[in-house]
Design a protein around this motif. Structure first.
Motif, PDB file in Angstrom:
ATOM      1  N   VAL A 121      42.275  33.755  39.816  1.00  0.00           N
ATOM      2  CA  VAL A 121      41.538  34.442  38.753  1.00  0.00           C
ATOM      3  C   VAL A 121      42.429  35.534  38.171  1.00  0.00           C
ATOM      4  O   VAL A 121      43.368  35.992  38.818  1.00  0.00           O
ATOM      5  CB  VAL A 121      40.232  35.085  39.274  1.00  0.00           C
ATOM      6  CG1 VAL A 121      39.265  34.029  39.773  1.00  0.00           C
ATOM      7  CG2 VAL A 121      40.533  36.096  40.381  1.00  0.00           C
ATOM      8  N   PHE A 123      43.334  39.281  37.254  1.00  0.00           N
ATOM      9  CA  PHE A 123      42.971  40.546  37.882  1.00  0.00           C
ATOM     10  C   PHE A 123      43.785  41.680  37.273  1.00  0.00           C
ATOM     11  O   PHE A 123      44.800  41.457  36.608  1.00  0.00           O
ATOM     12  CB  PHE A 123      43.145  40.488  39.402  1.00  0.00           C
ATOM     13  CG  PHE A 123      44.573  40.348  39.877  1.00  0.00           C
ATOM     14  CD1 PHE A 123      45.371  41.466  40.104  1.00  0.00           C
ATOM     15  CD2 PHE A 123      45.129  39.094  40.107  1.00  0.00           C
ATOM     16  CE1 PHE A 123      46.679  41.342  40.549  1.00  0.00           C
ATOM     17  CE2 PHE A 123      46.441  38.956  40.555  1.00  0.00           C
ATOM     18  CZ  PHE A 123      47.217  40.085  40.779  1.00  0.00           C
ATOM     19  N   LEU A 158      40.497  41.450  45.131  1.00  0.00           N
ATOM     20  CA  LEU A 158      40.872  41.544  43.717  1.00  0.00           C
ATOM     21  C   LEU A 158      41.764  40.373  43.313  1.00  0.00           C
ATOM     22  O   LEU A 158      41.522  39.714  42.292  1.00  0.00           O
ATOM     23  CB  LEU A 158      41.596  42.868  43.491  1.00  0.00           C
ATOM     24  CG  LEU A 158      41.955  43.257  42.060  1.00  0.00           C
ATOM     25  CD1 LEU A 158      40.702  43.509  41.237  1.00  0.00           C
ATOM     26  CD2 LEU A 158      42.834  44.508  42.055  1.00  0.00           C
ATOM     27  N   THR A 159      42.795  40.103  44.107  1.00  0.00           N
ATOM     28  CA  THR A 159      43.781  39.091  43.718  1.00  0.00           C
ATOM     29  C   THR A 159      43.268  37.662  43.883  1.00  0.00           C
ATOM     30  O   THR A 159      43.746  36.759  43.205  1.00  0.00           O
ATOM     31  CB  THR A 159      45.085  39.252  44.519  1.00  0.00           C
ATOM     32  OG1 THR A 159      44.793  39.250  45.916  1.00  0.00           O
ATOM     33  CG2 THR A 159      45.787  40.551  44.176  1.00  0.00           C
ATOM     34  N   TYR A 160      42.276  37.482  44.776  1.00  0.00           N
ATOM     35  CA  TYR A 160      41.755  36.127  44.993  1.00  0.00           C
ATOM     36  C   TYR A 160      40.388  35.900  44.360  1.00  0.00           C
ATOM     37  O   TYR A 160      39.812  34.820  44.490  1.00  0.00           O
ATOM     38  CB  TYR A 160      41.675  35.826  46.485  1.00  0.00           C
ATOM     39  CG  TYR A 160      43.031  35.570  47.122  1.00  0.00           C
ATOM     40  CD1 TYR A 160      43.659  34.325  47.000  1.00  0.00           C
ATOM     41  CD2 TYR A 160      43.688  36.562  47.831  1.00  0.00           C
ATOM     42  CE1 TYR A 160      44.893  34.083  47.575  1.00  0.00           C
ATOM     43  CE2 TYR A 160      44.928  36.327  48.411  1.00  0.00           C
ATOM     44  CZ  TYR A 160      45.521  35.087  48.278  1.00  0.00           C
ATOM     45  OH  TYR A 160      46.754  34.849  48.850  1.00  0.00           O
ATOM     46  N   GLY A 161      39.860  36.928  43.697  1.00  0.00           N
ATOM     47  CA  GLY A 161      38.571  36.766  43.041  1.00  0.00           C
ATOM     48  C   GLY A 161      37.418  36.635  44.022  1.00  0.00           C
ATOM     49  O   GLY A 161      36.476  35.869  43.801  1.00  0.00           O
ATOM     50  N   LYS A 162      37.486  37.379  45.118  1.00  0.00           N
ATOM     51  CA  LYS A 162      36.456  37.344  46.149  1.00  0.00           C
ATOM     52  C   LYS A 162      35.749  38.689  46.232  1.00  0.00           C
ATOM     53  O   LYS A 162      36.216  39.697  45.713  1.00  0.00           O
ATOM     54  CB  LYS A 162      37.081  37.016  47.509  1.00  0.00           C
ATOM     55  CG  LYS A 162      37.658  35.611  47.620  1.00  0.00           C
ATOM     56  CD  LYS A 162      36.538  34.597  47.758  1.00  0.00           C
ATOM     57  CE  LYS A 162      37.063  33.200  48.008  1.00  0.00           C
ATOM     58  NZ  LYS A 162      35.972  32.242  48.260  1.00  0.00           N
ATOM     59  N   SER A 163      34.644  38.706  46.954  1.00  0.00           N
ATOM     60  CA  SER A 163      33.949  39.959  47.199  1.00  0.00           C
ATOM     61  C   SER A 163      34.652  40.698  48.331  1.00  0.00           C
ATOM     62  O   SER A 163      35.068  40.097  49.331  1.00  0.00           O
ATOM     63  CB  SER A 163      32.499  39.689  47.590  1.00  0.00           C
ATOM     64  OG  SER A 163      31.896  40.862  48.099  1.00  0.00           O
TER      65      SER A 163
END
Length: 215
Positions: A121, A123, A158-163
């Motif tokens: 994603v 970021f 942030l870098t992997y688009g996770k919570s």
């Protein structure tokens, strides 16, 4: 005949140079999720050892190796990423305050900007760089590893688009921070067996991250 051989050698040399240049710069399908946890732990352990021993050439090589082989960046892009990371580490190492540590921020921004191309994603690379510097500085200020581990988790989220509340992401951040705290506690007396333990901790951290980002 002699002239023809010279011309042929020149042509072959140019062709070889062109092929090498093409190999270095042709874009690859880089992916930040493609890493092998055990190999990532091995290389990160090597990088930590390089950093503390001030072996900057070796640090650069291991940074390049991890970027090239674990994430699939092109040789040229891997060199750029490794250079940015090495400059950031070397700039930060002698600093003793956050104000002076900020000198490492431009190199960290460049590092994350290159990494962004392989992230699942989009970021904010500047936020990622600031958070990276935050945890580097936090471990020098007697902040508990669990606390700066949550900062590491925020970077991964942030870098992997996770919570950042994802269990695997949190585990990754905290266990990685605990490995760093263990290394710091050993100081100059760190032994080979300690590095084996650190690599095991990092392996656990990256296993948790891999399981999270693969979903």
């Amino acid at each position: 005949m002699f002239t023809r051989k010279i011309v042929l050698n020149v042509v072959l040399g140019v062709a070889a140079s062109a092929a090498l240049a093409a190999y270095a710069v042709i874009p690859r399908h880089a992916d930040l999720r493609a890493f092998d946890p055990a190999e990532m732990a091995r290389l990160e352990t090597a990088m930590w050892r390089d950093y503390y021993d001030k072996r900057y050439v070796a640090l650069f090589y291991h940074l390049y190796e991890s970027t090239r082989t674990l994430f699939g960046f092109s040789p040229f892009r891997s060199l750029h990423i490794a250079s940015s990371a090495a400059v950031a580490a070397r700039t930060f190492q002698p600093t003793r305050s956050r104000q002076r540590a900020d000198a490492a921020l431009p190199a960290l921004v460049a590092y994350y900007r290159d990494f962004a191309a392989a992230a699942p994603v989009a970021f904010d690379v500047e936020e990622a760089a600031r958070l990276e510097l935050d945890w580097w500085q936090a471990r020098r200020e007697a902040v508990a590893p669990r606390d700066y581990g949550l900062t590491i988790a925020r970077i991964a989220a942030l870098t992997y688009g996770k919570s950042a509340d994802d269990a695997g992401i949190r585990q990754f951040g905290i266990v990685r921070a605990e490995a760093m705290a263990f290394r710091d506690a050993r100081g100059e007396g760190i032994a080979a067996a300690d590095w084996v333990r650190i690599e095991g901790q990092l392996g656990e951290a990256y296993q948790a991250l891999k399981a999270s980002v693969a979903r």
